[in-house]
Scaffold this motif. Structure first.
Motif, PDB file in Angstrom:
ATOM      1  N   ASP A 131       0.842  -1.195   0.000  1.00 31.39           N
ATOM      2  CA  ASP A 131       0.000   0.000   0.000  1.00 31.39           C
ATOM      3  C   ASP A 131       0.883   1.254   0.000  1.00 31.39           C
ATOM      4  OD1 ASP A 131      -1.794   2.027   0.335  1.00 31.39           O
ATOM      5  OD2 ASP A 131      -2.813   1.154   2.071  1.00 31.39           O
ATOM      6  N   PRO A 132       0.961   1.976  -1.110  1.00 33.12           N
ATOM      7  CA  PRO A 132       1.820   3.157  -1.177  1.00 33.12           C
ATOM      8  C   PRO A 132       1.391   4.291  -0.254  1.00 33.12           C
ATOM      9  CG  PRO A 132       0.452   3.011  -3.142  1.00 33.12           C
ATOM     10  CD  PRO A 132       0.261   1.734  -2.394  1.00 33.12           C
ATOM     11  N   VAL A 133       0.129   4.295   0.181  1.00 32.81           N
ATOM     12  CA  VAL A 133      -0.363   5.371   1.051  1.00 32.81           C
ATOM     13  C   VAL A 133       0.341   5.336   2.408  1.00 32.81           C
ATOM     14  CG1 VAL A 133      -2.401   6.346   2.192  1.00 32.81           C
ATOM     15  CG2 VAL A 133      -2.593   5.401  -0.111  1.00 32.81           C
ATOM     16  N   ALA A 134       0.687   4.149   2.889  1.00 35.05           N
ATOM     17  CA  ALA A 134       1.332   4.014   4.198  1.00 35.05           C
ATOM     18  C   ALA A 134       2.672   4.732   4.269  1.00 35.05           C
ATOM     19  CB  ALA A 134       1.521   2.535   4.532  1.00 35.05           C
ATOM     20  N   GLY A 135       3.257   5.015   3.116  1.00 36.82           N
ATOM     21  CA  GLY A 135       4.574   5.650   3.094  1.00 36.82           C
ATOM     22  C   GLY A 135       4.560   7.138   2.826  1.00 36.82           C
ATOM     23  N   LEU A 136       3.394   7.785   2.903  1.00 36.54           N
ATOM     24  CA  LEU A 136       3.289   9.192   2.494  1.00 36.54           C
ATOM     25  C   LEU A 136       3.570  10.207   3.596  1.00 36.54           C
ATOM     26  CD1 LEU A 136       0.130   9.048   0.183  1.00 36.54           C
ATOM     27  CD2 LEU A 136       2.538   9.127  -0.496  1.00 36.54           C
ATOM     28  N   ALA A 137       4.090   9.776   4.728  1.00 34.92           N
ATOM     29  CA  ALA A 137       4.376  10.722   5.814  1.00 34.92           C
ATOM     30  C   ALA A 137       5.344  11.815   5.385  1.00 34.92           C
ATOM     31  CB  ALA A 137       4.932   9.980   7.027  1.00 34.92           C
TER      32      ALA A 137
END
Length: 322
Positions: free
Chosen positions: A46-52
């Protein structure tokens, strides 16, 4: 011999990630993030988990941060180890060697020869852009690659041209920046907890000075020449500023919503609202700037002040969660 891609994909049936969905405020982010989003997605993560990382962007004197997934975050969350590749021989050989070893290659190529950019750069304008090569066959002149919002293929003359196999440029032409991606594998059962670690880290990295206040001061100076410039200057300026942070804060919005959905404690809706406001205001302000340049008329800078206020809300709200 059949072409063996790293990930078995077909452009005609490829399902892009929701970050590139039609309902988004910004259709694209930047070439590097767009490619990584689709690569991570296609690898089953899930690429969203890395958007910090989007939370810590700043105004960098003459442009906004060209935001990218930090290599450390990619390794920590997804087991993706990105390493620079030394181009000591022909580019196409490097790419083929790595892809055949099941390592996707991130490389800057000329959009003039990328058929997926038809209608914009393809056969019209020489613009460098990052792609992630997933499949390649030198003899068959074939390449399968991630670019922008999806997955594509090219062959024939485009293959020769994209890799400069027909002497298009002089012999001292500098090679592009190249990276290989080692897929080390990562347990995704603790993805939320690992993402929270990156979340706290990037909140601590948020600028001390309000970046929108800094940008407004510079923008006031830039506007003096922008209003007398050609529309092409607007496109370049907007890409480095309004489009850059506008797309970035939409990703921040997506990330904060993901945290909230996964049960992040203390995450106030005010932070999500602030990100949405900044992203939407940036999109509208971009069109206002374009009209001002075409009509050679003054521009109301109140939207920049509003975005500065929203950023302060975002920062204070997020700092209260750690």
């Amino acid at each position: 011999m059949d072409i063996k891609p790293i990930i078995d994909l077909n452009p005609s049936t490829y399902a892009r990630h929701a970050i590139h969905g039609e309902e988004r405020i910004w259709a694209e982010t930047n070439c590097y993030v767009d490619v990584l989003v689709e690569l991570i997605h296609s690898l089953g993560y899930d690429p969203v988990a890395g958007l910090a990382f989007t939370l810590s962007v700043d105004f960098e004197e003459d442009q906004w941060t060209f935001f990218k997934y930090p290599p450390g975050d990619l390794l920590e969350l997804y087991g993706l180890d990105i390493q620079e590749l030394n181009p000591w021989k022909n580019l196409v050989e490097h790419v083929a060697n790595q892809v055949h070893a099941a390592k996707p290659v991130l490389v800057e190529l000329d959009s003039y020869f990328l058929p997926d950019t038809a209608g914009s750069a393809y056969k019209q304008e020489h613009v460098k852009s990052t792609v992630a090569v997933n499949a390649i066959d030198i003899n068959k002149k074939f390449m399968g690659y991630f670019h922008g919002q999806g997955y594509y293929e090219l062959n024939g003359d485009d293959f020769d041209n994209i890799f400069q196999l027909n002497g298009l440029v002089h012999e001292r032409m500098l090679p592009p920046y190249i990276e290989l991606v080692k897929t080390r594998g990562q347990d995704q059962s603790k993805l939320f907890e690992k993402s929270l670690v990156t979340f706290e880290r990037h909140i601590q990295l948020m600028p001390e000075l309000n970046p929108f206040e800094k940008f407004k001061l510079q923008f006031e100076q830039d506007l003096k020449w922008l209003l007398n410039a050609e529309l092409e200057a607007f496109h370049k300026y907007s890409f480095a500023s309004l489009r850059q942070y506008g797309a970035c804060f939409e990703l921040s919005l997506t990330y904060l919503q993901w945290l909230q959905q996964h049960g992040k404690n203390g995450l106030d809706d005010a932070a999500i609202t602030a990100c949405r406001s900044i992203s939407e205001t940036a999109k509208a302000f971009q069109f206002q700037l374009a009209r001002s340049i075409m009509r050679k008329k003054p521009l109301n800078l109140e939207p920049l002040e509003n975005m500065a206020s929203q950023w302060l809300i975002l920062k204070s709200t997020l700092r209260n969660t750690i």
